[in-house]
Design an enzyme around this catalytic site. Structure first.
Site, PDB file in Angstrom:
ATOM      1  N   GLU A   1      -6.947   3.923  -0.623  1.00 38.72           N
ATOM      2  CA  GLU A   1      -6.079   3.722   0.430  1.00 38.72           C
ATOM      3  C   GLU A   1      -5.398   4.840   0.955  1.00 38.72           C
ATOM      4  OE1 GLU A   1      -5.786   0.669   1.630  1.00 38.72           O
ATOM      5  OE2 GLU A   1      -7.004  -0.222   0.035  1.00 38.72           O
TER       6      GLU A   1
ATOM      7  N   CYS B   1       2.394   4.568   5.829  1.00 37.78           N
ATOM      8  CA  CYS B   1       1.155   5.143   6.042  1.00 37.78           C
ATOM      9  C   CYS B   1       0.693   4.308   7.277  1.00 37.78           C
ATOM     10  CB  CYS B   1       0.309   4.596   4.834  1.00 37.78           C
ATOM     11  SG  CYS B   1       0.386   2.824   4.544  1.00 37.78           S
TER      12      CYS B   1
HETATM   13  P1  NAD Z   1       1.576  11.616  -3.817  1.00 37.22           P
HETATM   14  O1  NAD Z   1       1.919  13.010  -3.675  1.00 37.22           O
HETATM   15  O2  NAD Z   1       2.400  10.540  -4.291  1.00 37.22           O
HETATM   16  O3  NAD Z   1       0.107  11.423  -4.404  1.00 37.22           O
HETATM   17  C1  NAD Z   1      -0.566  10.251  -4.610  1.00 37.22           C
HETATM   18  C2  NAD Z   1      -1.129  10.110  -6.299  1.00 37.22           C
HETATM   19  O4  NAD Z   1      -1.890  11.222  -6.281  1.00 37.22           O
HETATM   20  C3  NAD Z   1       0.257  10.232  -7.029  1.00 37.22           C
HETATM   21  O5  NAD Z   1      -0.170   9.480  -7.912  1.00 37.22           O
HETATM   22  C4  NAD Z   1      -0.046  11.726  -7.598  1.00 37.22           C
HETATM   23  O6  NAD Z   1       0.170  12.109  -9.001  1.00 37.22           O
HETATM   24  C5  NAD Z   1      -1.391  11.924  -7.754  1.00 37.22           C
HETATM   25  N1  NAD Z   1      -2.166  13.233  -7.280  1.00 37.22           N
HETATM   26  C6  NAD Z   1      -1.385  14.369  -6.732  1.00 37.22           C
HETATM   27  N2  NAD Z   1      -2.031  15.650  -6.807  1.00 37.22           N
HETATM   28  C7  NAD Z   1      -3.065  15.147  -7.688  1.00 37.22           C
HETATM   29  C8  NAD Z   1      -4.323  15.944  -7.964  1.00 37.22           C
HETATM   30  N3  NAD Z   1      -4.439  17.218  -7.727  1.00 37.22           N
HETATM   31  N4  NAD Z   1      -5.180  15.388  -8.962  1.00 37.22           N
HETATM   32  C9  NAD Z   1      -4.935  13.916  -9.320  1.00 37.22           C
HETATM   33  N5  NAD Z   1      -3.998  13.211  -8.869  1.00 37.22           N
HETATM   34  C10 NAD Z   1      -2.883  13.868  -8.063  1.00 37.22           C
HETATM   35  O7  NAD Z   1       1.238  10.922  -2.250  1.00 37.22           O
HETATM   36  P2  NAD Z   1       0.712  11.701  -1.026  1.00 37.22           P
HETATM   37  O8  NAD Z   1      -0.699  12.231  -1.099  1.00 37.22           O
HETATM   38  O9  NAD Z   1       1.788  12.490  -0.559  1.00 37.22           O
HETATM   39  O10 NAD Z   1       0.768  10.540  -0.104  1.00 37.22           O
HETATM   40  C11 NAD Z   1       0.861  10.319   1.422  1.00 37.22           C
HETATM   41  C12 NAD Z   1      -0.617  10.149   1.896  1.00 37.22           C
HETATM   42  O11 NAD Z   1      -0.537   8.685   1.471  1.00 37.22           O
HETATM   43  C13 NAD Z   1      -0.229   9.687   3.394  1.00 37.22           C
HETATM   44  O12 NAD Z   1      -1.578  10.191   4.028  1.00 37.22           O
HETATM   45  C14 NAD Z   1      -0.111   8.401   3.634  1.00 37.22           C
HETATM   46  O13 NAD Z   1      -0.684   7.751   4.666  1.00 37.22           O
HETATM   47  C15 NAD Z   1      -1.071   7.772   2.412  1.00 37.22           C
HETATM   48  N6  NAD Z   1      -0.688   6.511   2.026  1.00 37.22           N
HETATM   49  C16 NAD Z   1      -1.589   5.393   2.438  1.00 37.22           C
HETATM   50  C17 NAD Z   1      -1.168   4.002   2.085  1.00 37.22           C
HETATM   51  C18 NAD Z   1      -2.167   2.946   2.111  1.00 37.22           C
HETATM   52  O14 NAD Z   1      -1.938   2.090   1.635  1.00 37.22           O
HETATM   53  N7  NAD Z   1      -3.243   3.222   2.861  1.00 37.22           N
HETATM   54  C19 NAD Z   1       0.113   3.866   1.672  1.00 37.22           C
HETATM   55  C20 NAD Z   1       1.077   4.901   1.280  1.00 37.22           C
HETATM   56  C21 NAD Z   1       0.434   6.253   1.746  1.00 37.22           C
END
Ligand code: NAD
Length: 460
Positions: free
Chosen positions: A214, A248
């Site tokens: 997602e 998102c």
């Molecule tokens: P985040 O930094 O919280 O990361 C998401 C998850 O990935 C966390 O649980 C984190 O611990 C894990 N993570 C981070 N780095 C990692 C690595 N190197 N290896 C393994 N796991 C790792 O979230 P983010 O990426 O900043 O989220 C923002 C993005 O998410 C935006 O692009 C947003 O659009 C998207 N998003 C999508 C939805 C959806 O429902 N489609 C919802 C919310 C956010």
């Protein structure tokens, strides 16, 4: 007490053993988990709101609207539909398979991993957990460490309500997630950015584990010629400012026909006054930016256009005013990356066709919005743009319909959930055929003859 990486293999083995002995199979167990989850949310509404206030200064109303109400509705829907979803689904058996019956029988996958993101830190771990439990799985949940207060609260609350033999919460950041991803799960459900999405998919490939990603992207909002500008401005402003744009499916940028631009900007300005008053940085109805890194990243985009509304920020409270940018170059940074904050570039186009071409030249978005009074425009938009979800004359609101699947396409993700789509996502749809033992029609068995061949062509 938090679960250390060294304990992950043992934890997953325990969950798998519990799954294998049928703990999660009965509908009674599944319903009890859904009830307990609802009870957890209702009994701890205040604590959840406090954690979200600590992480994001989320206003209480947004906690309800953007996190809790969606979960209540998903739980209610899953509880009502559970029997229907789990039932074998009869399909037609063609003549060649007669006499016989065929059906699809959903079965749980096993032990699934749910990795959440920080922007809706309750909803994004529990929304997938609802169908995971409804479908009869065990689950390991890893909330985002970036929303640390909410992550800690989830780790504290969940074991007190849900069956610990089937659901475990792991807290942690990159190191812990990397270790978790080395384990074999039966499905990995990830919400977050595309960069980590690739890491998750690569790790899952080692075990040939299916993934749901997602992700995000730049969700466009198109204002058609003759649209109701007052309504468009109100809804668009709300959708952009909810959670300070850290949503998102927030409208990322606006494409508006040239002659309507100034009227739209002025209508947005009026809406901002109505919603947040003149001193928007101090409004208690307006969330903060999650952390300094994102605050600085967003301020970096201000150079990419002319600040027409807003533009102020407060480092101490990590707030950035809702900001409208005009004169933005389509190739600038703000138009290349997902904004994920309260900045709204407005780009002029000559027609709806040009707006559609603009969107189609870019990665497929998670959502696409059109404000219009024309059925022709509406049809053209829905048919021409490939996107996860579409909403006509509003933004975000499709999230309130549990029967609409939610998820991206192309660069905005893979796999959908919510409602039945979620149940199916966390199920294997096993195909079953049952043949009658009599009569035996010998046309498929050797020795092959011309007559058998003719009969085969006739039935097949
Ligand atoms: P985040 O930094 O919280 O990361 C998401 C998850 O990935 C966390 O649980 C984190 O611990 C894990 N993570 C981070 N780095 C990692 C690595 N190197 N290896 C393994 N796991 C790792 O979230 P983010 O990426 O900043 O989220 C923002 C993005 O998410 C935006 O692009 C947003 O659009 C998207 N998003 C999508 C939805 C959806 O429902 N489609 C919802 C919310 C956010």
């Amino acid at each position: 007490m938090s679960i250390e990486p060294i304990q992950y293999p043992k934890m997953i083995k325990e969950l798998r053993d519990n799954f294998d002995r049928g703990l999660t199979r009965s509908l009674g167990w599944r319903r009890a988990q859904l009830d307990a989850l609802e009870r957890m949310l209702r009994e701890n509404e205040k604590r959840i709101a406090e954690a979200l206030a600590a992480d994001l200064a989320k206003p209480d109303q947004e906690v309800y609207l953007g996190e809790l109400s969606l979960l209540f509705s998903e739980i209610r829907h899953a509880r009502r539909q559970l029997r229907r979803w789990t039932r074998p689904r009869r399909v037609h058996t063609p003549l060649v398979g007669q006499p016989g019956r065929s059906w699809v029988q959903p079965e749980p996958l096993g032990v699934v991993l749910i990795l959440g993101a920080w922007n809706y830190p309750v909803q994004l771990v529990l929304s997938p957990l609802i169908p995971a439990l409804a479908a009869g799985n065990c689950a390991v949940i890893k909330p985002s460490e970036i929303a640390s207060a909410t992550s800690a609260l989830m780790a504290e609350l969940i074991p007190g309500y849900l069956d610990k033999a089937a659901v475990r919460v792991v807290e942690g950041a990159v190191e812990e997630t990397t270790e978790l991803l080395k384990q074999r799960f039966d499905h990995v459900f990830y919400t977050g950015g595309a960069h980590v999405g690739r890491i998750v998919m690569r790790a899952a490939a080692e075990h040939l584990t299916p993934v749901t990603l997602e992700l995000g992207g730049k969700s466009p909002c198109v204002i058609d010629e003759g649209a109701d500008l007052a309504s468009a401005a109100r809804r668009l402003t709300w959708g952009k400012c909810l959670n300070a744009g850290q949503t998102c499916i927030a409208p990322d940028y606006v494409l508006v026909t040239r002659d309507q631009r100034d009227a739209l900007v002025s209508a947005i300005s009026d809406e901002l006054d109505d919603m947040y008053g003149k001193d928007r940085l101090k409004s208690s109805d307006y969330a903060k930016i999650i952390n300094r890194r994102h605050f600085d990243r967003l301020l970096g985009y201000l150079k990419d256009g002319e600040i027409t509304i807003g533009g102020r920020s407060d480092e101490e409270s990590c707030r950035i005013e809702p900001t409208v940018l005009t004169g933005v170059d389509a190739d600038s940074d703000i138009m290349r990356e997902e904004i994920f904050g309260p900045l709204l570039p407005i780009i002029e186009v000559d027609s709806l066709e040009e707006a559609i071409a603009f969107v189609r030249q870019r990665d497929k978005p998670l959502a696409a919005y059109l404000f219009t009074r024309s059925r022709v425009s509406e049809r053209l938009f829905v048919e021409s743009i490939s996107t996860g979800n579409v909403c006509i004359n509003d933004v975000l609101m499709f999230m309130s319909v549990p029967e609409l699947p939610f998820g991206g396409v192309g660069m905005s993700g893979m796999g959908q959930y919510h409602g039945k789509a979620g149940f199916d996502r966390f199920s294997h749809l096993k195909a079953v055929m049952k043949r009658s033992r009599f009569p035996e029609i010998p046309i498929r068995f050797p020795p092959y003859t011309d007559l058998k061949m003719r009969l085969l062509r006739w039935v097949g």
